[in-house]
Every structure is written in C-alpha cells, then in structure tokens.
Design an enzyme around this catalytic site. Sequence first.
Site, PDB file in Angstrom:
ATOM      1  N   GLU A 170       0.838  -1.210   0.000  1.00 28.76           N
ATOM      2  CA  GLU A 170       0.000   0.000   0.000  1.00 28.76           C
ATOM      3  C   GLU A 170       0.868   1.254   0.000  1.00 28.76           C
ATOM      4  OE1 GLU A 170      -2.598  -0.489   3.355  1.00 28.76           O
ATOM      5  OE2 GLU A 170      -3.358  -2.371   2.584  1.00 28.76           O
ATOM      6  N   HIS A 197      -7.838   0.902   2.100  1.00 31.60           N
ATOM      7  CA  HIS A 197      -7.611   0.544   3.511  1.00 31.60           C
ATOM      8  C   HIS A 197      -8.384   1.468   4.464  1.00 31.60           C
ATOM      9  CE1 HIS A 197      -4.583  -1.562   6.392  1.00 31.60           C
ATOM     10  NE2 HIS A 197      -5.775  -1.389   6.960  1.00 31.60           N
TER      11      HIS A 197
END
Length: 313
Positions: free
Chosen positions: A261, A279
């Site tokens: 990420e 997320h």
Amino acid sequence: MKPDLLSVEALRPQSMEELAQIFTVHSLPMDKSLWIERAKPVADRVRFVQTTGFAGCPGELMTILPKLEIVSCMGVGVDAIDLAQARKRGIAVTNTPDVLNDDVADLAIALLLMTARHLALSDRYVRDGRWKKLGNQPLATKVSGKRLGIVGMGRIGKVIARRAQAFDMSIDYHTRNKADVPFRHWPDLVAMARAVDFLIVIVPGGPATKGLISAPVIEALGPKGIFVNVSRGSVVDEPALVDALVAGRIAGAGLDVFADEPNVPPALLGLDNVVLSPHVGSGTQETRGAMADLVVNNLKAHLAGKPLLTRVV
Ligand code: A2R
C-alpha cells in the site's frame, strides 16, 4: 519539563493538541526513508512513541531510542511494529481493539455486497450512459442465503458472522483453534474454500499468516466464488489472486488491503469484477475518534503509572 514523544504518523488535530499539552511532540515526515535522520537529534530523550498500524515502529527506529518505554498504536494490527525487540527490551505496545469491530465488519459486508451485486460497475453503468445505450446490466450473484467462509473468528470475525446471519447466510470458519461459536470449524482452509460461496479474511498480518490465502485456496473457491479481504495484504498471495481474477478462475474480489500500500497491482485497476478501497476498514469519524482517544489514554495511563487500557506486549 514535558516528556518527549515521537509521533510517527499524526492522529487527528484535536488529539495531537491534547498530546502537545502533555508532551513535547516530535513529528516524523511521511517519507519513511527520512525517519532515522529526523529522529536522531531527539532520540536519546524519547520515552513515548505514538504511531498507527500502517506506519508502525520498525526495528531500526526502535533501536535508536534507548529510553523508549511505550509504543501506542492506532489500529488493531501491530504487524508493522518490531514486537520481538519490544518484548526483549520490556517496551509496552498498545493497540486499539474492539472500538473498530463494527466498522470493519460493516465494510466486509459492504464489499461482499458490492462485488456480488456488481454495484461499483452499476454506478459506472448509469453515469457513463451505458444504461441508456445498452439497456439492462448483466445479472449479478445473489448474496442472501449463501454459504460464507470466514478466515479468522476473533473480535471482528464474530461481528462479521452476526451481520451475515441477518442475510440468512450459513457460516463456516477457519482458525488454528476452535472458537466458542456455533459455526462449523474447518482445520483445512482449502477444504473450506471448496465448500463455501464466499470467503472473507479477517486474521492479523505478520509471518504466521503470510500467504495464508494461497493459490490452492483461491482455486478451491472456484469460478463462482467471491473473495473479500479486510485484514492485511500480506495474508494473500497477491499475484495468484490477480491471475485468478484476470482469468475468471474466481468470480470477483472486494479488497480493502494490498501487499504494498498505497500501490495496487495495475492489473486490478481495469477489472470490473473487483471492488477496491484504500484501507478504510476503520475509516469513519466516530471510530477513528474512539481509536485516537484510546491511543492518547494509553499514553496518559503509562505516564501516570496506571494500568494500560489495552496491551499487546
Ligand atoms: O488461529 P486462532 O485460533 O488464534 O484464531 C485467530 C485467527 N488467526 C488465524 N487463523 C488461521 N491461521 C492463522 N495463522 C491465524 N492467526 C490468527 O485470527 C482469531 O480467530 C483471529 C484474530 O482475532 P483477534 O485477535 O480477535 O483479532 P481482531 O480484533 O478480530 O482483528 C483481526 C485483524 C487485525 O489484526 C488487523 O490486521 C485487521 O483484522 O484489521
């Protein structure tokens, strides 16, 4: 003199102000490669670290903080913190469990519904005029009454199961130990994946779960199966998942977490059978507020010599 606190990733402004009343706060920049250089000038004085599950507290940073006593982390997952070093040095590590259960469970169900019912695609279908031009969208997959496999049956897994029951789904689960729940336990994850319609993953990250959702698990879920991940990207063999989605060997995926990420495998961006979110499992005003309060209150408790409210190490 106020004690020194290193803020690895900031909390909401109101919580940072609260911290600044008690501590001398030293904030690190977002760029991880600058952390050591920026922390060095104050490293000898820092007794408190405030961080998030995403930023964590890596071993190299912890090592240069000889007086460190506590790492207070916003998030339930502490896989980005060097827990082994914390244990060895007697450094306390706290997290924010329970206050985020509802939000993460809500998102898991939302991603399942969105993926099965093609809702992200539906939105694009209306906005870009395909409805007018092509007529009705191709049919989707029914969710209610189906069989759901949950990987992880802890605090959040149980709340996901409760929500799924409201959709008349039957629940199966995989964990290492049988949990105190009235659902079928599967010690063999591949066998469970073969039996269910949908798979939701909610286990901690870290070495013990790395690649748990392996190519055989994905293949066992099969071409009608839908996969949802609201835990950590590391739990999945991401290249195998991407391959299976591209080739249609599973029907779809709702993904809130990724291996690297904020980078998302480019192949996923063009797929209509995938719903992506950045997320945001705990990402509501209410829950992030409760999590930030818990982070601050753990730091205050430690400073006052009182018992910590939550403790991992
Ligand atoms: O395996 P068990 O019996 O310890 O059950 C735990 C399960 N789990 C695993 N299942 C299969 N293979 C593993 N290697 C494995 N390691 C752990 O995950 C338990 O049922 C569940 C974790 O539950 P809690 O500790 O209560 O975590 P919570 O609050 O539900 O949060 C789960 C994760 C966080 O660590 C974040 O990464 C994410 O959700 O937001």
